[in-house]
Write a protein that holds these residues in place. Structure first.
Motif, PDB file in Angstrom:
ATOM      1  N   PRO A  10       0.817  -1.218   0.000  1.00  0.00           N
ATOM      2  CA  PRO A  10       0.000   0.000   0.000  1.00  0.00           C
ATOM      3  C   PRO A  10       0.855   1.275   0.000  1.00  0.00           C
ATOM      4  CG  PRO A  10       0.192  -0.840   2.225  1.00  0.00           C
ATOM      5  CD  PRO A  10       0.955  -1.797   1.336  1.00  0.00           C
ATOM      6  N   GLU A  11       0.692   2.116  -1.003  1.00  0.00           N
ATOM      7  CA  GLU A  11       1.330   3.430  -0.969  1.00  0.00           C
ATOM      8  C   GLU A  11       0.458   4.361  -0.139  1.00  0.00           C
ATOM      9  OE1 GLU A  11       2.069   4.833  -4.953  1.00  0.00           O
ATOM     10  OE2 GLU A  11       3.910   3.638  -5.084  1.00  0.00           O
ATOM     11  N   LEU A  12       1.104   5.224   0.636  1.00  0.00           N
ATOM     12  CA  LEU A  12       0.393   6.187   1.474  1.00  0.00           C
ATOM     13  C   LEU A  12       0.765   7.590   1.016  1.00  0.00           C
ATOM     14  CD1 LEU A  12       1.115   4.571   4.972  1.00  0.00           C
ATOM     15  CD2 LEU A  12      -0.790   4.093   3.416  1.00  0.00           C
ATOM     16  N   ARG A  13      -0.231   8.482   0.978  1.00  0.00           N
ATOM     17  CA  ARG A  13       0.012   9.864   0.555  1.00  0.00           C
ATOM     18  C   ARG A  13      -0.421  10.829   1.643  1.00  0.00           C
ATOM     19  NH1 ARG A  13       1.314  10.465  -4.727  1.00  0.00           N
ATOM     20  NH2 ARG A  13       1.047   8.628  -6.025  1.00  0.00           N
ATOM     21  N   THR A  14       0.372  11.882   1.799  1.00  0.00           N
ATOM     22  CA  THR A  14       0.026  13.010   2.658  1.00  0.00           C
ATOM     23  C   THR A  14       0.140  14.241   1.764  1.00  0.00           C
ATOM     24  OG1 THR A  14       2.250  13.625   3.411  1.00  0.00           O
ATOM     25  CG2 THR A  14       1.165  11.796   4.580  1.00  0.00           C
ATOM     26  N   PRO A  15      -0.191  15.428   2.263  1.00  0.00           N
ATOM     27  CA  PRO A  15      -0.068  16.611   1.400  1.00  0.00           C
ATOM     28  C   PRO A  15       1.331  16.804   0.796  1.00  0.00           C
ATOM     29  CG  PRO A  15      -1.362  17.142   3.322  1.00  0.00           C
ATOM     30  CD  PRO A  15      -0.840  15.741   3.536  1.00  0.00           C
ATOM     31  N   ARG A  16       2.374  16.417   1.529  1.00  0.00           N
ATOM     32  CA  ARG A  16       3.735  16.649   1.032  1.00  0.00           C
ATOM     33  C   ARG A  16       4.536  15.396   0.744  1.00  0.00           C
ATOM     34  NH1 ARG A  16       6.491  20.304   5.357  1.00  0.00           N
ATOM     35  NH2 ARG A  16       5.458  18.825   6.746  1.00  0.00           N
ATOM     36  N   LEU A  17       3.993  14.224   1.084  1.00  0.00           N
ATOM     37  CA  LEU A  17       4.785  12.998   1.010  1.00  0.00           C
ATOM     38  C   LEU A  17       4.090  11.887   0.240  1.00  0.00           C
ATOM     39  CD1 LEU A  17       5.834  12.733   4.771  1.00  0.00           C
ATOM     40  CD2 LEU A  17       7.190  13.700   2.888  1.00  0.00           C
ATOM     41  N   LEU A  18       4.923  11.038  -0.353  1.00  0.00           N
ATOM     42  CA  LEU A  18       4.495   9.736  -0.843  1.00  0.00           C
ATOM     43  C   LEU A  18       5.318   8.722  -0.068  1.00  0.00           C
ATOM     44  CD1 LEU A  18       3.078   7.737  -2.767  1.00  0.00           C
ATOM     45  CD2 LEU A  18       5.089   7.954  -4.238  1.00  0.00           C
ATOM     46  N   LEU A  19       4.644   7.820   0.615  1.00  0.00           N
ATOM     47  CA  LEU A  19       5.301   6.712   1.287  1.00  0.00           C
ATOM     48  C   LEU A  19       5.114   5.502   0.385  1.00  0.00           C
ATOM     49  CD1 LEU A  19       4.696   8.835   3.542  1.00  0.00           C
ATOM     50  CD2 LEU A  19       4.740   6.913   5.120  1.00  0.00           C
ATOM     51  N   CYS A 124       0.390   5.351  11.195  1.00  0.00           N
ATOM     52  CA  CYS A 124      -0.522   4.985  12.289  1.00  0.00           C
ATOM     53  C   CYS A 124      -1.949   4.839  11.774  1.00  0.00           C
ATOM     54  CB  CYS A 124      -0.466   6.026  13.404  1.00  0.00           C
ATOM     55  SG  CYS A 124       1.058   5.974  14.369  1.00  0.00           S
ATOM     56  N   ARG A 125      -2.367   5.761  10.929  1.00  0.00           N
ATOM     57  CA  ARG A 125      -3.722   5.683  10.368  1.00  0.00           C
ATOM     58  C   ARG A 125      -3.884   4.365   9.589  1.00  0.00           C
ATOM     59  NH1 ARG A 125      -7.112   9.306  10.827  1.00  0.00           N
ATOM     60  NH2 ARG A 125      -5.624  10.979  11.173  1.00  0.00           N
ATOM     61  N   TYR A 126      -2.868   4.005   8.788  1.00  0.00           N
ATOM     62  CA  TYR A 126      -2.895   2.726   8.070  1.00  0.00           C
ATOM     63  C   TYR A 126      -2.998   1.562   9.070  1.00  0.00           C
ATOM     64  CZ  TYR A 126      -1.195  -1.378   5.589  1.00  0.00           C
ATOM     65  OH  TYR A 126      -1.060  -2.646   5.081  1.00  0.00           O
ATOM     66  N   GLY A 127      -2.181   1.607  10.119  1.00  0.00           N
ATOM     67  CA  GLY A 127      -2.198   0.535  11.110  1.00  0.00           C
ATOM     68  C   GLY A 127      -3.546   0.364  11.776  1.00  0.00           C
ATOM     69  N   GLY A 184      -7.071   7.266  20.043  1.00  0.00           N
ATOM     70  CA  GLY A 184      -6.329   8.495  20.302  1.00  0.00           C
ATOM     71  C   GLY A 184      -5.786   9.186  19.070  1.00  0.00           C
ATOM     72  N   LEU A 185      -5.956   8.591  17.902  1.00  0.00           N
ATOM     73  CA  LEU A 185      -5.440   9.203  16.671  1.00  0.00           C
ATOM     74  C   LEU A 185      -6.225  10.469  16.359  1.00  0.00           C
ATOM     75  CD1 LEU A 185      -3.377   8.719  14.359  1.00  0.00           C
ATOM     76  CD2 LEU A 185      -5.245   7.679  13.090  1.00  0.00           C
ATOM     77  N   PRO A 186      -5.532  11.567  16.077  1.00  0.00           N
ATOM     78  CA  PRO A 186      -6.237  12.805  15.744  1.00  0.00           C
ATOM     79  C   PRO A 186      -7.172  12.616  14.544  1.00  0.00           C
ATOM     80  CG  PRO A 186      -3.878  13.196  15.948  1.00  0.00           C
ATOM     81  CD  PRO A 186      -4.083  11.717  16.004  1.00  0.00           C
ATOM     82  N   ALA A 187      -8.275  13.350  14.556  1.00  0.00           N
ATOM     83  CA  ALA A 187      -9.246  13.258  13.466  1.00  0.00           C
ATOM     84  C   ALA A 187      -8.618  13.614  12.131  1.00  0.00           C
ATOM     85  CB  ALA A 187     -10.448  14.142  13.753  1.00  0.00           C
ATOM     86  N   SER A 188      -7.834  14.672  12.092  1.00  0.00           N
ATOM     87  CA  SER A 188      -7.132  15.035  10.854  1.00  0.00           C
ATOM     88  C   SER A 188      -5.977  15.953  11.194  1.00  0.00           C
ATOM     89  CB  SER A 188      -8.076  15.749   9.870  1.00  0.00           C
ATOM     90  OG  SER A 188      -8.545  16.945  10.438  1.00  0.00           O
ATOM     91  N   GLY A 189      -4.797  15.598  10.687  1.00  0.00           N
ATOM     92  CA  GLY A 189      -3.606  16.401  10.889  1.00  0.00           C
ATOM     93  C   GLY A 189      -3.021  16.245  12.273  1.00  0.00           C
ATOM     94  N   PRO A 190      -1.699  16.475  12.404  1.00  0.00           N
ATOM     95  CA  PRO A 190      -1.027  16.353  13.684  1.00  0.00           C
ATOM     96  C   PRO A 190      -1.536  17.386  14.684  1.00  0.00           C
ATOM     97  CG  PRO A 190       0.565  16.565  11.883  1.00  0.00           C
ATOM     98  CD  PRO A 190      -0.802  16.782  11.324  1.00  0.00           C
ATOM     99  N   ARG A 191      -1.460  17.045  15.952  1.00  0.00           N
ATOM    100  CA  ARG A 191      -1.867  17.948  17.014  1.00  0.00           C
ATOM    101  C   ARG A 191      -0.835  19.010  17.246  1.00  0.00           C
ATOM    102  NH1 ARG A 191      -4.278  13.600  21.329  1.00  0.00           N
ATOM    103  NH2 ARG A 191      -6.011  13.071  20.047  1.00  0.00           N
TER     104      ARG A 191
END
Length: 191
Positions: A10-19, A124-127, A184-191
């Motif tokens: 699974p590739e993961l994407r964030t606004p600035r990253l491709l994992l 973490c969201r993937y996990g 405990g994972l934030p709803a969206s974006g880091p705290r």
């Protein structure tokens, strides 16, 4: 008990990253990362000494995928996907306890921009969402203030402090254990 299925990768994407998957072409960048003195300051392990060791390490990462025992991503910037700047992954998967350990590394040239917070949150969201983990653990050198700040910003809580439980380079070292529950994972974006 959980039944992990890590392939197809699974590739993961964030606004600035491709994992993305770590591949053989990443060996030189991975060697630079895993031998950088600044990166290794708090990782409490010896650096690889040859590119062949990194190639063998990539082979072990592939084996972990096929045995569903661990998954590691190359952290890359969007638009520069061929250039690995770090790694982030889940290992020590414990299906009977719905738990895994997270680990991450980032080249010093990328420090201070919040990239690893994006990567750790995505992993973490993937996990939690895809693997259905209940908790994710991080084992941190207690002197690694930057890593502890990152974890706490994402909602990780210190669960334990082990005194001199790890032997490396001729000395006994302490470990701090942090964890994040799925709730405990934030709803969206880091705290």
């Amino acid at each position: 008990m959980l039944n992990f299925q890590l392939l197809p990768f699974p590739e993961l994407r964030t606004p600035r990253l491709l994992l993305r998957r770590i591949v053989a072409a990443d060996a030189p960048a991975l060697f630079a990362l895993r031998t950088d003195a600044q990166v290794l300051t708090y990782l409490d392990r010896d650096p690889e000494t040859a590119l062949s060791e990194i190639e063998a390490f990539i082979g072990r990462l592939d084996e972990a995928l096929t045995t569903n025992s661990g998954i590691n991503w190359a952290v890359t910037r969007v638009g520069e996907e061929a250039q690995l700047v770090g790694t982030c992954g889940l290992w020590r998967l414990i299906p009977e306890h719905h738990r895994a350990e997270i680990g991450y590394m980032l080249l010093p040239s990328a420090w201070g921009a919040g990239l690893m917070a994006e990567a750790v949150e995505a992993v973490c969201r993937y996990g939690f969402e895809q693997l259905h983990l209940h908790s994710i653990e991080a084992n941190v050198n207690p002197h690694n203030a930057a890593s502890i700040r990152l974890l706490e910003r994402l909602g990780f809580v210190r669960e334990a402090y082990f005194r001199e439980n790890y032997y490396c380079r001729g000395q006994f070292l302490d470990s701090a254990i942090y964890s994040l529950l799925a709730s405990g994972l934030p709803a969206s974006g880091p705290r």
